[in-house]
Design a protein around this motif. Sequence first.
Motif, PDB file in Angstrom:
ATOM      1  N   MET A 179       0.586  -1.042  -0.268  1.00  0.00           N
ATOM      2  CA  MET A 179       0.058   0.056   0.517  1.00  0.00           C
ATOM      3  C   MET A 179       0.874   1.081   0.207  1.00  0.00           C
ATOM      4  SD  MET A 179      -3.278  -0.820   2.490  1.00  0.00           S
ATOM      5  CE  MET A 179      -2.056  -0.896   3.986  1.00  0.00           C
ATOM      6  N   LEU A 180       1.476   1.250   1.235  1.00  0.00           N
ATOM      7  CA  LEU A 180       2.606   2.619   0.811  1.00  0.00           C
ATOM      8  C   LEU A 180       3.187   2.418  -0.562  1.00  0.00           C
ATOM      9  CD1 LEU A 180       3.799   4.465   2.841  1.00  0.00           C
ATOM     10  CD2 LEU A 180       5.635   2.856   3.721  1.00  0.00           C
ATOM     11  N   LEU A 181       4.000   1.684  -1.063  1.00  0.00           N
ATOM     12  CA  LEU A 181       4.821   1.992  -2.069  1.00  0.00           C
ATOM     13  C   LEU A 181       4.075   2.408  -3.534  1.00  0.00           C
ATOM     14  CD1 LEU A 181       7.482  -0.904  -1.866  1.00  0.00           C
ATOM     15  CD2 LEU A 181       7.944   1.069  -1.809  1.00  0.00           C
ATOM     16  N   SER A 182       2.343   1.593  -3.562  1.00  0.00           N
ATOM     17  CA  SER A 182       1.273   2.198  -4.518  1.00  0.00           C
ATOM     18  C   SER A 182       1.145   3.287  -4.653  1.00  0.00           C
ATOM     19  CB  SER A 182       0.169   1.529  -4.428  1.00  0.00           C
ATOM     20  OG  SER A 182       0.130   1.466  -3.114  1.00  0.00           O
ATOM     21  N   LEU A 183       1.447   4.232  -3.181  1.00  0.00           N
ATOM     22  CA  LEU A 183       1.181   5.157  -2.845  1.00  0.00           C
ATOM     23  C   LEU A 183       2.191   6.443  -2.979  1.00  0.00           C
ATOM     24  CD1 LEU A 183      -0.939   6.009   0.268  1.00  0.00           C
ATOM     25  CD2 LEU A 183      -1.973   6.070  -1.105  1.00  0.00           C
ATOM     26  N   ILE A 184       3.103   6.037  -2.826  1.00  0.00           N
ATOM     27  CA  ILE A 184       4.560   6.564  -3.135  1.00  0.00           C
ATOM     28  C   ILE A 184       4.671   6.699  -4.759  1.00  0.00           C
ATOM     29  CG2 ILE A 184       6.646   6.834  -3.045  1.00  0.00           C
ATOM     30  CD1 ILE A 184       6.769   5.538  -0.423  1.00  0.00           C
ATOM     31  N   SER A 241       2.317  11.444 -10.586  1.00  0.00           N
ATOM     32  CA  SER A 241       1.060  12.178 -10.896  1.00  0.00           C
ATOM     33  C   SER A 241       1.593  13.511 -10.878  1.00  0.00           C
ATOM     34  CB  SER A 241       0.045  12.592  -9.571  1.00  0.00           C
ATOM     35  OG  SER A 241       0.388  12.836  -8.296  1.00  0.00           O
ATOM     36  N   GLU A 242       0.823  14.233 -11.882  1.00  0.00           N
ATOM     37  CA  GLU A 242       1.584  15.590 -12.227  1.00  0.00           C
ATOM     38  C   GLU A 242       1.192  16.574 -10.990  1.00  0.00           C
ATOM     39  OE1 GLU A 242      -0.066  17.258 -15.725  1.00  0.00           O
ATOM     40  OE2 GLU A 242       0.868  14.726 -16.900  1.00  0.00           O
ATOM     41  N   GLY A 243       2.073  17.439 -10.355  1.00  0.00           N
ATOM     42  CA  GLY A 243       1.394  18.497  -9.388  1.00  0.00           C
ATOM     43  C   GLY A 243       1.878  17.789  -8.337  1.00  0.00           C
ATOM     44  N   ALA A 244       1.828  18.678  -7.063  1.00  0.00           N
ATOM     45  CA  ALA A 244       2.362  17.868  -5.666  1.00  0.00           C
ATOM     46  C   ALA A 244       0.367  17.821  -4.964  1.00  0.00           C
ATOM     47  CB  ALA A 244       2.441  18.677  -4.648  1.00  0.00           C
ATOM     48  N   ASN A 245      -0.266  16.642  -4.308  1.00  0.00           N
ATOM     49  CA  ASN A 245      -1.384  16.360  -4.320  1.00  0.00           C
ATOM     50  C   ASN A 245      -1.274  15.659  -2.638  1.00  0.00           C
ATOM     51  OD1 ASN A 245      -3.960  14.747  -3.770  1.00  0.00           O
ATOM     52  ND2 ASN A 245      -3.788  13.621  -5.307  1.00  0.00           N
ATOM     53  N   ASN A 246      -1.552  16.594  -1.438  1.00  0.00           N
ATOM     54  CA  ASN A 246      -1.930  17.330  -0.533  1.00  0.00           C
ATOM     55  C   ASN A 246      -2.528  16.167  -0.421  1.00  0.00           C
ATOM     56  OD1 ASN A 246      -0.257  19.552  -0.709  1.00  0.00           O
ATOM     57  ND2 ASN A 246      -1.780  20.625  -0.682  1.00  0.00           N
ATOM     58  N   ARG A 247      -3.670  15.628  -0.981  1.00  0.00           N
ATOM     59  CA  ARG A 247      -3.982  14.043  -0.144  1.00  0.00           C
ATOM     60  C   ARG A 247      -3.118  13.173  -0.217  1.00  0.00           C
ATOM     61  NH1 ARG A 247      -9.829  14.362  -2.505  1.00  0.00           N
ATOM     62  NH2 ARG A 247     -10.570  16.406  -1.296  1.00  0.00           N
ATOM     63  N   LEU A 248      -2.275  12.616  -1.271  1.00  0.00           N
ATOM     64  CA  LEU A 248      -1.288  11.888  -1.585  1.00  0.00           C
ATOM     65  C   LEU A 248      -0.314  11.590  -0.429  1.00  0.00           C
ATOM     66  CD1 LEU A 248      -0.860  10.591  -5.159  1.00  0.00           C
ATOM     67  CD2 LEU A 248      -1.905   9.441  -3.079  1.00  0.00           C
ATOM     68  N   ILE A 259      -0.460  13.258   2.715  1.00  0.00           N
ATOM     69  CA  ILE A 259      -0.649  12.681   4.006  1.00  0.00           C
ATOM     70  C   ILE A 259      -0.936  11.820   3.944  1.00  0.00           C
ATOM     71  CG2 ILE A 259      -3.095  13.598   5.149  1.00  0.00           C
ATOM     72  CD1 ILE A 259      -3.072  16.229   4.634  1.00  0.00           C
ATOM     73  N   SER A 260      -2.246  10.946   3.011  1.00  0.00           N
ATOM     74  CA  SER A 260      -2.626   9.415   3.066  1.00  0.00           C
ATOM     75  C   SER A 260      -0.865   8.090   3.218  1.00  0.00           C
ATOM     76  CB  SER A 260      -2.791   8.666   1.550  1.00  0.00           C
ATOM     77  OG  SER A 260      -3.713   9.669   1.551  1.00  0.00           O
ATOM     78  N   ILE A 261       0.569   8.927   2.593  1.00  0.00           N
ATOM     79  CA  ILE A 261       1.866   8.763   2.743  1.00  0.00           C
ATOM     80  C   ILE A 261       1.964   8.446   4.475  1.00  0.00           C
ATOM     81  CG2 ILE A 261       4.414   8.811   1.997  1.00  0.00           C
ATOM     82  CD1 ILE A 261       2.936   9.682  -0.627  1.00  0.00           C
ATOM     83  N   VAL A 262       1.715  10.074   5.011  1.00  0.00           N
ATOM     84  CA  VAL A 262       2.081  10.404   5.790  1.00  0.00           C
ATOM     85  C   VAL A 262       1.711   9.371   7.010  1.00  0.00           C
ATOM     86  CG1 VAL A 262       2.726  11.851   7.845  1.00  0.00           C
ATOM     87  CG2 VAL A 262       3.568  12.333   5.389  1.00  0.00           C
TER      88      VAL A 262
END
Length: 183
Positions: free
Chosen positions: A60-65, A71-78, A80-83
């Motif tokens: 799960m962590l590797l797929s989120l990373i 992804s193009e641009g910074a996605n804050n939700r991603l 936060i999900s990774i953290v």
Amino acid sequence: MKGNNISGRIFISIDQILKKNYLVSINLKKNETMNIYKSTKNTFFLILVKYVPYTLYSIMLLSLIQEYITSEGANNRLIISIVILSIMFVLLIAFVEKTLKINYRIEGSILHIDSGFTKREIQISNIQSLMHSNYMGYGRKPGLDIKGLKIMYESGRMMYITPERSEEFIIKLKSVNQKIIIQ
């Protein structure tokens, strides 16, 4: 003049003698016989409880990373999900490692059972019988294997333990309490 802490000896300073307040420093590892037995671990149980969750969290962590990187641009939700997932993963590792650390310690006339977050003590003089057994869901089970010892103590209470070197463990218990019945 203050007292020095000298292992294995008793040292009393002049100030402590005058105050009649004695400092006794004894190294228990040298002077007291202490026996520690780790719990045996069932391989299937370890895979199920330890390695499967670690693998799932890692995937799960590797797929989120990977999703964040591609992804193009910074996605804050991603982020936060990774953290959050990383924190949960660290907590999972700490919890599982602490839970799987089980030791049985014979210290004097007491059997100490350190089972994850709980600690128990049984007076060896209260142990009535020991029986080699497979765990069938009775009593308390501070052990990680299906083959172990069933301890009967304090008039009917049962506990199931799984010490390594079980024959040596039984001999140590019998040396403290010769009335223990081995079944």
